[in-house]
Motif scaffolding. Structure first.
Motif, mmCIF file in Angstrom:
data_model
loop_
_atom_site.group_PDB
_atom_site.id
_atom_site.type_symbol
_atom_site.label_atom_id
_atom_site.label_comp_id
_atom_site.label_asym_id
_atom_site.label_seq_id
_atom_site.Cartn_x
_atom_site.Cartn_y
_atom_site.Cartn_z
ATOM 1 N N VAL A 109 3.663 6.636 7.404
ATOM 2 C CA VAL A 109 3.070 5.306 7.531
ATOM 3 C C VAL A 109 3.985 4.362 8.297
ATOM 4 C CG1 VAL A 109 2.167 3.316 6.274
ATOM 5 C CG2 VAL A 109 1.767 5.623 5.406
ATOM 6 N N LEU A 110 5.251 4.266 7.867
ATOM 7 C CA LEU A 110 6.159 3.314 8.500
ATOM 8 C C LEU A 110 6.636 3.779 9.872
ATOM 9 C CD1 LEU A 110 8.331 2.165 5.461
ATOM 10 C CD2 LEU A 110 6.293 1.090 6.419
ATOM 11 N N ARG A 111 6.802 5.083 10.043
ATOM 12 C CA ARG A 111 7.243 5.584 11.342
ATOM 13 C C ARG A 111 6.903 7.054 11.475
ATOM 14 N NH1 ARG A 111 12.312 8.249 10.852
ATOM 15 N NH2 ARG A 111 13.312 7.929 8.829
ATOM 16 N N ARG A 112 6.797 7.523 12.690
ATOM 17 C CA ARG A 112 6.587 8.946 12.973
ATOM 18 C C ARG A 112 7.690 9.431 13.904
ATOM 19 N NH1 ARG A 112 1.519 11.045 11.722
ATOM 20 N NH2 ARG A 112 2.517 12.994 12.294
ATOM 21 N N TYR A 132 9.541 13.632 -9.003
ATOM 22 C CA TYR A 132 9.146 14.444 -7.850
ATOM 23 C C TYR A 132 7.973 13.790 -7.124
ATOM 24 C CZ TYR A 132 8.647 18.762 -5.165
ATOM 25 O OH TYR A 132 8.605 19.682 -4.151
ATOM 26 N N ALA A 133 7.008 13.284 -7.902
ATOM 27 C CA ALA A 133 5.867 12.574 -7.305
ATOM 28 C C ALA A 133 6.332 11.323 -6.582
ATOM 29 C CB ALA A 133 4.853 12.229 -8.393
ATOM 30 N N ARG A 134 7.288 10.624 -7.176
ATOM 31 C CA ARG A 134 7.815 9.413 -6.536
ATOM 32 C C ARG A 134 8.440 9.737 -5.183
ATOM 33 N NH1 ARG A 134 12.856 8.023 -6.023
ATOM 34 N NH2 ARG A 134 13.554 9.541 -7.571
ATOM 35 N N VAL A 135 9.241 10.798 -5.140
ATOM 36 C CA VAL A 135 9.904 11.158 -3.890
ATOM 37 C C VAL A 135 8.882 11.602 -2.849
ATOM 38 C CG1 VAL A 135 11.504 12.780 -2.816
ATOM 39 C CG2 VAL A 135 12.088 11.707 -4.992
ATOM 40 N N MET A 136 7.904 12.396 -3.274
ATOM 41 C CA MET A 136 6.912 12.887 -2.324
ATOM 42 C C MET A 136 6.104 11.739 -1.711
ATOM 43 S SD MET A 136 3.847 15.680 -2.846
ATOM 44 C CE MET A 136 4.985 17.040 -3.080
ATOM 45 N N THR A 137 5.598 10.853 -2.563
ATOM 46 C CA THR A 137 4.800 9.734 -2.041
ATOM 47 C C THR A 137 5.666 8.762 -1.253
ATOM 48 O OG1 THR A 137 5.059 8.623 -4.192
ATOM 49 C CG2 THR A 137 3.033 9.892 -3.825
ATOM 50 N N GLY A 138 6.908 8.569 -1.703
ATOM 51 C CA GLY A 138 7.804 7.673 -0.964
ATOM 52 C C GLY A 138 8.149 8.221 0.411
ATOM 53 N N THR A 139 8.388 9.524 0.495
ATOM 54 C CA THR A 139 8.673 10.144 1.796
ATOM 55 C C THR A 139 7.468 10.054 2.711
ATOM 56 O OG1 THR A 139 10.217 11.681 0.743
ATOM 57 C CG2 THR A 139 9.424 12.256 2.938
#
Length: 734
Positions: free
Chosen positions: A715-718, A702-709
């Motif tokens: 960061v990469l796009r808005r 869950y932490a991986r998905v949250m930080t990855g999202t």
């Protein structure tokens, strides 16, 4: 590739920045007293010096190519490559991606590691051999005698580089005995590979001893064995109780017990003084008498010597970096604002001779590095100790580790770390000698934690909608319902083996909501029971995916089907009866009133009948993490009872087959949608068992998905869609 390994890439960028600063700050390199010894010994390669000849051999061609600046640049590149190698080996062994990155982080970001790479010192090359040994023995399954023999060659090279490398043989033999449970099934295999590693190492060791003899006329391995051992024993020697003679008595420190100097003082300042300890008895030598004195102390005070070494060993696990009064000064391994060791004229001479310039410091980058190092830019010893304990727990077969193939794999690095650092502490404590722990302990902890938690349950990211499974499910929908035209509000339920609970959920589903008719769409995610038949019997639209992919995949499919069928609004609930569907009008109201685009319930604002203390904690931890990442106050990121505009649900990038709730929430926030949290009720499951798996594994993913999202969306796009004038998240308690 960047998105898949984004955490490693971020660590690499930060690590590269630190190394660029170090290269610019200290010109031509940092030269410690040992650095000058290594450089001076490049031509004659004398084996009886304080350090073995291995690093001098490494330096000789490199300094000819580009001087010591070229050497430290290469060492910095090697440091980054070592981090990648640890990450890649973790992933090869099945460690979670985020945990693999954490295992590599100390090598990439620890300021003491960066500082030693800027030194002309053997530690970086020694780390290369450590990582090479790990890859050789762990990267391709249980090793046979051939790989064991190759390991003996690496161990031999480690010894020629740093004599303490000899201790690694013990850890390797222990691993070769236990790997694959060979000691239970085939002692012939155990003896074969143990003999192979020992024989090859002995050949290298014998060759080096022969070279030593040819150069000095005596047998040996290093010029340091006497003085370092003397330093250790001099600190604890109780001379009044030792049977000393006229010669050995000269080596008893003048300082009384309890007020002795440190190992470094006796080993280098005293023993290294050619005029110390004064005239010797006829027929004796300083080397012989120092050895005799040390052996007397060890025979008569073994407990004192062992306790002193153990105390120094445990210093490395302190939460902060500090210096005890008699230790090697910590500031030797810290970035300074003035060039270190200039009181020794040989430092400047070596810098000019092998670096082409006077030694100097560029204070701007030096200040940045020093501030980083002194304010937390290092790996606390306590964390390394915890990683070691986790690895030992796995190696001894606790919990799920009993049947894990990583059990013996975790033993190799943690045993190597303990034996190596204990061996170093037996002679002298220095934070420099703790640096191999940055390679071994985090890696061992990552393997151990993976073994204890079980293999990663992470599934590959979803392909762009519609993928093959989506298409098959859409065919199933059309066979059942043609091309359905949905009501304005569709409640989507993702269901996997929910035959025991889906019926009551559908029976109590409102037929209308705020004057709008309600349709229910049940997306059956590769179920093995009759969930689909029960749902159809209660009048729900049913769509069956042929294989189980996870709740996230099923919900994404449901959003798309609802929108394509003309639904304006989508709500989600679970098929196990945990949510009160009579609260649906309250949930939808902010959207119908034009105050929100996305509404999620919150058990923390409402009522919760928690059945897991770990999950209770996790809800609060992830709410804090999400609030920090999004800079919005959030109280519950995983509540499954939600409502949203159908077009919004389809506009968000959804790639996670599982652990999808935070991906959707952060996705709509990043796009500027108006988000409201409302107090809602969450009950215990009405039927069946949770599909979420072990709590710690679920939390890690869950932490991986949250930080990855967050990385992808913030960061990469808005996303420009759904942005409001204020961009704020609304939160209400009623």
């Amino acid at each position: 590739m960047l998105r898949k390994h984004w955490l490693l890439v971020a660590l690499l960028v930060l690590g590269a920045a630190l190394r660029v600063l170090a290269t610019v700050a200290y010109q031509p390199a940092i030269l410690y007293v040992d650095s000058v010894r290594y450089l001076d010994n490049m031509r004659e390669l004398k084996p009886d010096q304080l350090n073995p000849i291995g690093y001098s051999l490494f330096l000789k061609p490199l300094t000819a190519l580009g001087g010591v600046t070229f050497v430290v640049i290469l060492q910095h590149v090697i440091g980054l490559a070592l981090g990648v190698a640890i990450y890649a080996l973790c992933r090869r062994l099945g460690v979670y991606r985020w945990l693999s990155a954490l295992a590599a982080a100390p090598l990439l970001l620890d300021a003491y590691q960066v500082q030693i790479e800027q030194n002309i010192m053997a530690e970086t090359l020694f780390d290369v051999l450590l990582v090479g040994l790990l890859w050789l023995l762990l990267g391709w399954g249980a090793p046979g005698w051939k790989r064991a023999a190759a390991a003996g060659l690496i161990l031999g090279a480690a010894f020629v580089l740093r004599t303490i490398g000899i201790t690694l043989l013990v850890a390797v033999v222990i691993y070769l005995v236990v790997v694959g449970s060979a000691w239970r099934t085939s002692w012939r295999k155990v003896l074969g590979r143990s003999a192979a590693v020992t024989a090859v190492f002995a050949i290298v060791l014998g060759g080096y001893a022969t070279y030593f003899h040819s150069q000095t006329g005596r047998w040996g391995f290093s010029g340091a064995e006497n003085q370092v051992l003397y330093g250790r024993t001099a600190v604890v020697a109780n001379c009044a109780k030792l049977p000393l003679n006229d010669g050995t008595r000269l080596f008893c420190p003048k300082e009384p017990l309890g007020h002795r100097l440190g190992v470094d003082e006796y080993a280098h300042e005293h023993y290294g003084d050619p005029n110390w300890p004064g005239p010797l008895p006829a027929g004796t030598t300083k080397r012989q008498l120092a050895t005799d004195f040390s052996m007397l102390v060890i025979r008569h005070q073994p407990g004192d010597v062992a306790w002193a070494a153990l105390k120094d060993f445990f210093k490395g696990f302190a939460p902060t970096r500090t210096t005890s009064p008699d230790d090697v000064p910590l500031d030797r391994w810290q970035f300074q604002l003035t060039y270190p060791n200039l009181s020794d004229p040989n430092t400047a001479k070596a810098a000019v001779k092998w670096g082409g310039t006077e030694p100097h410091v560029n204070t701007g980058p030096a200040k940045v590095l020093r501030a980083y190092q002194l304010h937390g830019g290092y790996t606390p010893g306590l964390l390394l100790g915890i990683a070691g304990l986790i690895a030992f727990a796995a190696a001894f077969g606790l919990g799920r580790a009993r049947t894990s193939r990583l059990r013996s794999a975790a033993l190799l690095p943690v045993a190597a770390a303990v034996i190596l650092l204990l061996g170093s502490a037996a002679f002298e404590f220095s934070w420099r000698y703790q640096l191999p722990g940055l390679v071994l302990f985090p890696f061992a902890g990552a393997l151990g934690l993976t073994a204890l938690l079980g293999r990663s349950q992470q599934r590959p990211p979803l392909a762009q909608y519609p993928d093959k499974v989506d298409s098959a499910a859409l065919d199933d929908l059309r066979e059942r319902h043609g091309d359905p035209a949905f009501a304005p509000l569709v409640v989507v339920i993702a269901a996997y083996n929910e035959a025991g609970g889906i019926g009551p959920v559908l029976e109590h589903m409102p037929k209308t909501c705020a004057g709008l008719p309600v349709d229910v769409l049940v997306v059956v995610d590769g179920a093995e029971d009759n969930t689909a038949e029960i749902a159809a019997g209660h009048g729900a639209y049913v769509c069956v995916a042929p294989v189980n992919r996870g709740q996230g995949a099923a919900l994404r499919l449901g959003y798309q089907i609802a929108a394509q069928g003309g639904a304006q609004y989508v709500a989600t609930t679970d098929g196990d009866g945990q949510y009160d569907n009579n609260e649906l009008p309250v949930l939808l109201a902010p959207i119908l009133e034009g105050r929100a685009d996305f509404v999620t319930g919150s058990r923390r604002l409402g009522q919760e009948d928690a059945d897991s203390r770990l999950r209770w904690v996790g809800v609060r931890v992830f709410a804090v993490l999400a609030s920090i990442l999004t800079r919005r106050k959030l109280t519950d990121t995983s509540f499954g009872f939600r409502a949203m505009r159908a077009a919004l649900a389809c506009s968000v990038t959804l790639r996670e087959p599982q652990y999808q709730s935070s991906e959707l929430l952060l996705g709509v926030l990043a796009g500027g949608a108006r988000v409201v949290e409302l107090p809602m009720t969450m009950r215990r499951r009405g039927d069946g068992s949770s599909k979420k798996g072990p709590g710690l594994v679920y939390g890690a993913n869950y932490a991986r998905v949250m930080t990855g999202t967050w990385w992808r969306e913030y960061v990469l796009r808005r996303l420009p869609a759904w942005r409001t004038r204020t961009g704020r998240t609304a939160r209400t308690s009623g």
